[in-house]
Design a protein around this motif. Structure first.
Motif, PDB file in Angstrom:
ATOM      1  N   GLN A   1       3.137   4.334 -14.376  1.00  0.00           N
ATOM      2  CA  GLN A   1       3.436   5.101 -15.583  1.00  0.00           C
ATOM      3  C   GLN A   1       3.537   6.585 -15.238  1.00  0.00           C
ATOM      4  O   GLN A   1       2.626   7.148 -14.621  1.00  0.00           O
ATOM      5  CB  GLN A   1       2.358   4.869 -16.643  1.00  0.00           C
ATOM      6  CG  GLN A   1       2.345   3.443 -17.185  1.00  0.00           C
ATOM      7  CD  GLN A   1       1.273   3.208 -18.211  1.00  0.00           C
ATOM      8  OE1 GLN A   1       0.246   3.889 -18.220  1.00  0.00           O
ATOM      9  NE2 GLN A   1       1.485   2.236 -19.093  1.00  0.00           N
ATOM     10  N   ILE A   2       4.645   7.192 -15.674  1.00  0.00           N
ATOM     11  CA  ILE A   2       4.918   8.613 -15.417  1.00  0.00           C
ATOM     12  C   ILE A   2       4.904   9.330 -16.758  1.00  0.00           C
ATOM     13  O   ILE A   2       5.664   8.969 -17.671  1.00  0.00           O
ATOM     14  CB  ILE A   2       6.290   8.800 -14.741  1.00  0.00           C
ATOM     15  CG1 ILE A   2       6.430   7.873 -13.527  1.00  0.00           C
ATOM     16  CG2 ILE A   2       6.499  10.252 -14.353  1.00  0.00           C
ATOM     17  CD1 ILE A   2       5.484   8.147 -12.405  1.00  0.00           C
ATOM     18  N   SER A   3       4.061  10.357 -16.886  1.00  0.00           N
ATOM     19  CA  SER A   3       3.955  11.057 -18.163  1.00  0.00           C
ATOM     20  C   SER A   3       3.780  12.555 -17.947  1.00  0.00           C
ATOM     21  O   SER A   3       3.213  13.001 -16.947  1.00  0.00           O
ATOM     22  CB  SER A   3       2.772  10.521 -18.975  1.00  0.00           C
ATOM     23  OG  SER A   3       1.552  10.719 -18.279  1.00  0.00           O
ATOM     24  N   PHE A   4       4.309  13.306 -18.930  1.00  0.00           N
ATOM     25  CA  PHE A   4       4.242  14.769 -18.874  1.00  0.00           C
ATOM     26  C   PHE A   4       4.407  15.277 -20.305  1.00  0.00           C
ATOM     27  O   PHE A   4       5.176  14.707 -21.096  1.00  0.00           O
ATOM     28  CB  PHE A   4       5.342  15.317 -17.976  1.00  0.00           C
ATOM     29  CG  PHE A   4       5.177  16.764 -17.596  1.00  0.00           C
ATOM     30  CD1 PHE A   4       3.941  17.277 -17.237  1.00  0.00           C
ATOM     31  CD2 PHE A   4       6.270  17.612 -17.580  1.00  0.00           C
ATOM     32  CE1 PHE A   4       3.793  18.597 -16.873  1.00  0.00           C
ATOM     33  CE2 PHE A   4       6.139  18.939 -17.211  1.00  0.00           C
ATOM     34  CZ  PHE A   4       4.890  19.435 -16.854  1.00  0.00           C
TER      35      PHE A   4
ATOM     36  N   THR B   1      -5.330   1.451 -15.023  1.00  0.00           N
ATOM     37  CA  THR B   1      -6.370   1.995 -14.140  1.00  0.00           C
ATOM     38  C   THR B   1      -6.429   3.509 -14.299  1.00  0.00           C
ATOM     39  O   THR B   1      -5.632   4.118 -15.011  1.00  0.00           O
ATOM     40  CB  THR B   1      -6.077   1.670 -12.658  1.00  0.00           C
ATOM     41  OG1 THR B   1      -5.019   2.515 -12.192  1.00  0.00           O
ATOM     42  CG2 THR B   1      -5.679   0.221 -12.481  1.00  0.00           C
ATOM     43  N   THR B   2      -7.360   4.094 -13.600  1.00  0.00           N
ATOM     44  CA  THR B   2      -7.433   5.557 -13.533  1.00  0.00           C
ATOM     45  C   THR B   2      -6.914   6.077 -12.193  1.00  0.00           C
ATOM     46  O   THR B   2      -7.037   7.263 -11.884  1.00  0.00           O
ATOM     47  CB  THR B   2      -8.887   6.025 -13.732  1.00  0.00           C
ATOM     48  OG1 THR B   2      -9.715   5.422 -12.721  1.00  0.00           O
ATOM     49  CG2 THR B   2      -9.395   5.652 -15.112  1.00  0.00           C
ATOM     50  N   THR B   3      -6.371   5.163 -11.401  1.00  0.00           N
ATOM     51  CA  THR B   3      -5.846   5.537 -10.083  1.00  0.00           C
ATOM     52  C   THR B   3      -4.493   6.205 -10.253  1.00  0.00           C
ATOM     53  O   THR B   3      -3.574   5.629 -10.860  1.00  0.00           O
ATOM     54  CB  THR B   3      -5.703   4.304  -9.178  1.00  0.00           C
ATOM     55  OG1 THR B   3      -6.970   3.663  -9.046  1.00  0.00           O
ATOM     56  CG2 THR B   3      -5.177   4.699  -7.810  1.00  0.00           C
ATOM     57  N   GLY B   4      -4.352   7.401  -9.745  1.00  0.00           N
ATOM     58  CA  GLY B   4      -3.085   8.104  -9.890  1.00  0.00           C
ATOM     59  C   GLY B   4      -3.059   9.398  -9.125  1.00  0.00           C
ATOM     60  O   GLY B   4      -3.941   9.675  -8.288  1.00  0.00           O
ATOM     61  N   ALA B   5      -2.050  10.215  -9.427  1.00  0.00           N
ATOM     62  CA  ALA B   5      -1.876  11.504  -8.750  1.00  0.00           C
ATOM     63  C   ALA B   5      -1.062  12.414  -9.645  1.00  0.00           C
ATOM     64  O   ALA B   5      -0.466  11.987 -10.637  1.00  0.00           O
ATOM     65  CB  ALA B   5      -1.184  11.308  -7.403  1.00  0.00           C
ATOM     66  N   VAL B   6      -1.022  13.687  -9.275  1.00  0.00           N
ATOM     67  CA  VAL B   6      -0.260  14.698 -10.001  1.00  0.00           C
ATOM     68  C   VAL B   6       0.781  15.276  -9.050  1.00  0.00           C
ATOM     69  O   VAL B   6       0.497  15.522  -7.870  1.00  0.00           O
ATOM     70  CB  VAL B   6      -1.193  15.813 -10.523  1.00  0.00           C
ATOM     71  CG1 VAL B   6      -0.376  16.914 -11.209  1.00  0.00           C
ATOM     72  CG2 VAL B   6      -2.222  15.242 -11.473  1.00  0.00           C
ATOM     73  N   THR B   7       2.011  15.494  -9.549  1.00  0.00           N
ATOM     74  CA  THR B   7       3.079  16.009  -8.684  1.00  0.00           C
ATOM     75  C   THR B   7       2.808  17.450  -8.280  1.00  0.00           C
ATOM     76  O   THR B   7       2.222  18.230  -9.030  1.00  0.00           O
ATOM     77  CB  THR B   7       4.444  15.940  -9.386  1.00  0.00           C
ATOM     78  OG1 THR B   7       4.387  16.698 -10.598  1.00  0.00           O
ATOM     79  CG2 THR B   7       4.820  14.502  -9.699  1.00  0.00           C
ATOM     80  N   ASP B   8       3.255  17.800  -7.073  1.00  0.00           N
ATOM     81  CA  ASP B   8       3.112  19.160  -6.572  1.00  0.00           C
ATOM     82  C   ASP B   8       4.359  19.973  -6.919  1.00  0.00           C
ATOM     83  O   ASP B   8       5.198  19.551  -7.720  1.00  0.00           O
ATOM     84  CB  ASP B   8       2.833  19.150  -5.069  1.00  0.00           C
ATOM     85  CG  ASP B   8       3.971  18.519  -4.265  1.00  0.00           C
ATOM     86  OD1 ASP B   8       5.089  18.350  -4.793  1.00  0.00           O
ATOM     87  OD2 ASP B   8       3.747  18.172  -3.085  1.00  0.00           O
ATOM     88  N   PHE B   9       4.503  21.157  -6.280  1.00  0.00           N
ATOM     89  CA  PHE B   9       5.618  22.044  -6.609  1.00  0.00           C
ATOM     90  C   PHE B   9       6.972  21.453  -6.222  1.00  0.00           C
ATOM     91  O   PHE B   9       8.008  21.913  -6.699  1.00  0.00           O
ATOM     92  CB  PHE B   9       5.435  23.416  -5.944  1.00  0.00           C
ATOM     93  CG  PHE B   9       5.280  23.360  -4.449  1.00  0.00           C
ATOM     94  CD1 PHE B   9       6.386  23.291  -3.622  1.00  0.00           C
ATOM     95  CD2 PHE B   9       4.017  23.387  -3.862  1.00  0.00           C
ATOM     96  CE1 PHE B   9       6.239  23.259  -2.244  1.00  0.00           C
ATOM     97  CE2 PHE B   9       3.863  23.345  -2.490  1.00  0.00           C
ATOM     98  CZ  PHE B   9       4.978  23.280  -1.674  1.00  0.00           C
ATOM     99  N   ASP B  10       6.987  20.446  -5.348  1.00  0.00           N
ATOM    100  CA  ASP B  10       8.228  19.762  -5.005  1.00  0.00           C
ATOM    101  C   ASP B  10       8.486  18.559  -5.904  1.00  0.00           C
ATOM    102  O   ASP B  10       9.424  17.804  -5.685  1.00  0.00           O
ATOM    103  CB  ASP B  10       8.189  19.280  -3.551  1.00  0.00           C
ATOM    104  CG  ASP B  10       8.552  20.377  -2.578  1.00  0.00           C
ATOM    105  OD1 ASP B  10       9.284  21.303  -2.993  1.00  0.00           O
ATOM    106  OD2 ASP B  10       8.127  20.318  -1.414  1.00  0.00           O
TER     107      ASP B  10
END
Length: 969
Positions: free
Chosen positions: A72-75, A48-57
């Motif tokens: 899925q976690i990617s960076f 899907t395209t449902t997701g989020a991006v991590t903040d400074f924490d």
């Protein structure tokens, strides 16, 4: 104000209906190389395209329909992580709080794990420990439930090298509370006990705590006034999921509870809430303060007989304890919290927690002893009894605590406000038989027998506020963290009462020269503690690796007002015929001008020698640099400066009694004025990915407390022992110049982190003390039992620590759920005695005895052992364990001359705990515990050459059985 109003409108006005049928996935992503949060990581539902991006924490949140998903976690430049089996329930929150990403330097592709495998707060704490720049150990809120500890005092003793004296005062590496610092959310707070330097840690219920970390080496941003360790208690602030928990627990001790011989007395109607309603207040304290020894007594021409009688009659006439039936211990708590997502990626969270705890203790064979050595030239080695009190002591302790917090998070900032109040009240009653050894007369003693009734109440409160802001630049290269935290503490010991009848051929009498005349004491202490600090961190790349420059400063202001007002009963002419009942002493017929001619007369001087005001101003600044000269070596070098000024207003008894020439009177004078530099160096060598070798050097300080740098004389009305402030001069013994202790610290640790939260570590350490402060029996005070803190010579301590935590699955698959953990700390300390102390010991040297010029350092335990066997079945939500703790014999009171040293006896604590969660959503919890299974006794002994040990203190805590229930809505 406008922003605040907007936040309130958003908080109460935002519509949550859009998420009413959905669930939430929340997670935290960290860098496996340094344990720090990763900013800008993509977390997406697979396919899907449902997701989020991590903040400074490093935190993210995804709202989805109920179901089971793959995450899925990617960076960029990091290894992709796929997490399977992420279950989302309607309106529920699934927290995945330990996602650790590795750099994809070898293009290893993705790693596939299950959600269950990484959902453990304890593992997250181990990651922090592995990557921490300084030596640290800790315990998380997840472990509190597993172990079943109800307060921080019970929980923190599970940490490596930590023991807890009396369930309240933390010792790290066997060093006493003087060398251990307790902080709340990273800032100083004062203690509730004026007779101690550290905070009573048992006042913090575990349901208020997020985690506790014990730091054993220094970095520049930390305060310098610790040596053994810093215990930092982090309270809950921003809940990851909705919380509404209630708990109830009871505990039964057969030797203490439902006992018909329990001692009590009539208190106030609000004692059950931890404070007195005013019934114990001193009648007309302003009058008592203003006229000193011209108190309204028959010798004063300013008051009529009727006024004297009315004032004496206004005091509560109860001076003795009465029998009652004791009740068992019980406690209950309530915790509520949640967070909400607001427009513009704002988040707001709240936490509220309240707790109530009632503890009843009854010791029916308590002992307080005073002993002396026989003369130095005598062949006899057995100690001489100076004074022994044996009897019963009972107390009921109430602890009421509450915490409320509000947190707001924006894309680049986080704000937090918490308010905490702790209310503690303890009512004590005791009855003793007193033996002043009339058969084998000790020096300074008259020899008598007596009975004594003692009743007391202590009311203590602490209110702390914390306002904290954390700000990040858009690229997360700069961070500013600031805190402002005022704390207000109040201690009142209203109307300590002691009434002792000396026995003259078996007949009770009130005798000043023997057991003493009846007296009562009011003690007041108010303290303000304000902390402001700011820390700035700049992250950048150096030597192709991450580096940090930190700098900042802090200001601490403390002020204490202290006062003791006391009264003793005196008589004109003869006394009435007493029956031995202390409650008849202040009967109307025994008060002046009636036949008894008794009157309460002040024991206060004018001005009061037992009153003082002290302040502290501590201005600090620091800078530190963290860098990696090579990829496997991290270096953190720092320098801290503290300008510490302590002022005192007070006077000694000579001055207060009119001897202005020889007496001392201080008016806001500096008693400490030091500018000290505290360098620190921490290095971490990564031998392998999971194996570290650490080295650290740092300089710290231990400063005298307000009470110690004073002329106060504080009596414990239960034990009848007197503490004298360190400003008092004793000719030939002490010059009244109490100094701070500077400490050099060196640590070396090897640590290996294994799978499933397992670890092995070994450490060695050295500490050099310049002018350590120790509690000493005052050798020239023979007729009373008096103590003082002094600098007695330089000292050094060295030792080693080992720790392990290991599953037994390697023995057999059937033992997979069993694990063992333990830690052992060994310490050897040597103090080079001053010439005065050494000579005082030589004066009482026995034939065959060889007195060395060194001795163990006071307050330093030779060893500390913690061990446990745990069974943990996650699938069945069941765990149980048995835990052991002991601290080696420790010098607690330094003797000399005719007074022997006092040592603690090891107390072998063995406790069992069981926890079970059940129900469709595991909303019910059950806890069963057994404490002090061995039934060991807490003892302190006088020890001398070839002499039998004699009691200084003895109390038997018995064995207690507890059960607790909890429900999560």
């Amino acid at each position: 104000m406008k922003i605040l109003l907007q936040v309130i409108i958003l908080f109460f006005g935002v519509s949550l209906n859009a998420f009413a049928q959905k669930g939430t996935i929340r997670g935290t992503v960290t860098d496996a190389a340094n344990g720090e949060p990763l900013f800008g990581v993509n977390a997406v539902i697979a396919g899907t395209t449902t997701g989020a991006v991590t903040d400074f924490d490093g935190k993210f949140q995804i709202n989805v329909e109920p179901g089971t998903y793959t995450l899925q976690i990617s960076f960029v430049t990091y290894q992709k992580i796929t997490i399977e089996g992420v279950e989302v329930k309607e309106g529920g929150v699934n927290i995945i709080d330990n996602i650790s990403m590795k750099e994809d330097v070898a293009q290893l592709g993705e790693v596939v794990v299950t959600a269950k495998a990484i959902r453990t707060t304890e593992a997250a704490l181990l990651t922090v420990k592995r990557k921490s720049t300084n030596l640290m150990d800790g315990i998380s809120s997840a472990s509190f439930r597993k172990i079943g500890d109800s307060d921080a005092g019970e929980a923190v003793k599970r940490v490596t090298g930590v023991s807890v004296e009396g369930g309240k005062y933390v010792y790290v590496r066997g060093l006493g509370d003087r060398y251990t610092k307790t902080m709340l959310n990273g800032v100083d707070i004062p203690g509730l006990d004026p007779d101690r330097n550290s905070l009573q840690i048992d006042i913090f219920p575990t349901n208020l705590i997020d985690n506790m970390v014990v730091l054993k080496s220094a970095v520049a941003e930390m305060p310098a006034d610790f040596t053994g360790g810093v215990v930092n208690i982090e309270t809950k602030d921003f809940p990851e999921e909705k919380i509404l928990d209630v708990s109830l627990g009871v505990s039964f001790n057969p030797s203490m509870h439902f006992n018909d011989n329990y001692l009590d007395y009539e208190g106030s109607s609000t004692d059950w809430l931890g404070f007195d309603n005013g019934s114990r207040d001193l009648p007309n304290p302003d009058l008592a303060r203003s006229i000193g020894q011209e108190y309204p007594a028959p010798t004063s021409p300013d008051f009529s007989n009727e006024e004297v009688f009315d004032y004496n009659n206004s005091f509560d006439q109860t001076l003795g304890a009465s029998q009652a039936t004791s009740f068992m211990d019980y406690n209950f708590g309530l915790t509520s919290g949640n967070q909400f997502v607001l427009p513009n990626d704002y988040k707001i969270g709240y936490i509220f927690s309240g707790s109530y705890k009632s503890t009843t203790t009854f010791y029916d064979d308590i002992i307080y002893g005073e002993y002396q050595k026989p003369g130095g030239s005598e062949e006899r080695t057995e100690l001489i009894t100076a004074n022994v009190q044996t009897g019963q002591q009972a107390s009921k302790n109430i602890l009421l605590g509450g915490l409320a917090g509000l947190a707001l998070k924006t894309p680049n900032s986080k704000y937090r406000f918490t308010a905490m109040h702790l209310q503690n009240g303890e009512s004590t009653a005791a009855q003793f038989a007193i033996n002043d050894d009339p058969e084998d007369l000790a020096q300074g003693k008259s020899g008598f027998g007596a009975t004594s009734d003692n009743i007391a109440y202590s009311e203590r409160s602490l209110t702390n506020y914390l306002l904290n802001g954390e700000h990040h630049s858009s690229d997360n290269a700069w961070t500013i963290d600031w805190k402002v935290s005022p704390t207000f503490s109040n201690i009142q010991d209203p109307d300590f009462r002691k009434a002792a009848f000396s026995l003259d051929q078996g007949e009770p009498t009130l005798a000043a020269g023997q057991a003493g005349l009846p007296y009562r004491i009011w003690r007041y202490l108010d303290e303000i503690n304000v902390v402001g600090k700011v820390d700035v961190t700049h992250s950048f790349e150096l030597f192709n690796d991450n580096s940090k420059l930190k700098f900042g400063g802090s200001y601490v202001y403390k002020e204490r007002d202290f006062e003791i007002l006391g009264y003793t009963l005196q008589f004109f002419g003869g006394q009435p015929d007493w029956s031995g009942d202390p409650n008849e002493i202040l009967a109307d017929e025994n008060l002046y001008p009636n036949d008894g001619n008794g009157f309460l007369n002040t024991i206060n001087t004018k001005p009061n020698s037992n009153a003082y005001n002290s302040t502290v101003d501590n201005i600090a600044g620091y800078t530190s640099f963290e860098f990696n000269p090579i990829s496997t070596l991290k270096v953190v070098a720092g320098l801290r400066a503290e300008n510490y000024v302590q002022r005192h207003t007070g006077r000694d008894t000579n001055f207060a009694q009119g001897n202005v020439e020889e007496g001392k009177n201080l008016e806001d004078e500096k008693v400490l004025d030091n500018l000290n530099l505290f360098p620190s160096l921490n290095t971490i060598l990564n031998l392998t990915e999971r194996q570290n070798l650490r080295f650290s050097y740092f300089k710290t300080i231990a400063r005298p407390s307000f009470k110690e740098l004073s002329f106060a004389q504080i009596i414990d009305p239960i034990s009848n022992r007197i503490f004298n402030g360190g400003l008092f001069v004793y000719e030939g013994e002490w010059d009244g110049n109490l100094r701070s202790t500077l400490v050099d610290n060196i640590d070396l640790r090897w640590e290996l982190f294994l799978d499933r939260d397992e670890l092995i570590s070994a450490s060695v350490f050295y500490k050099g003390f310049s002018d350590p402060i120790e509690l000493v029996r005052i050798r020239t005070q023979l007729t009373s039992n008096e103590y003082q803190v002094r600098n007695l010579g330089d000292s050094r301590a060295y030792g080693a620590e080992i720790e392990f935590r290991k599953s037994l699955g390697f023995i057999s698959p059937g033992l997979e759920n069993f694990s063992v953990n333990g830690n052992y700390t060994y310490t050897k300390s040597l103090l080079q005695m001053s010439e005065t102390e050494y000579q005082s010991r030589l004066d009482y040297e026995k034939p065959g005895e060889n007195i060395d010029e060194t001795r163990p350092m006071a307050g330093q335990a030779p060893y500390v052992i913690n061990a446990g066997i745990i069974y943990d079945d996650i699938d069945k939500s069941f765990d149980a364990g048995i835990f052991y703790n002991v601290q080696g014999p420790t010098l607690v009171v330094v003797g000399g001359s005719l007074f022997p040293d006092v040592y603690t006896e090891p107390f072998h604590s063995v406790n069992f705990n069981l926890n079970k969660r059940f129900g469709a959503n595991e909303q019910f919890s059950l806890n069963v515990s057994v404490n002090n299974i061995l039934g060991d006794v807490r003892e302190e002994f006088y020890k001398a050459y070839e002499s039998s040990d004699q009691y200084f203190n003895r109390r038997d805590p018995g064995t207690s059985f507890g059960v607790g229930f909890g429900y999560s809505f």
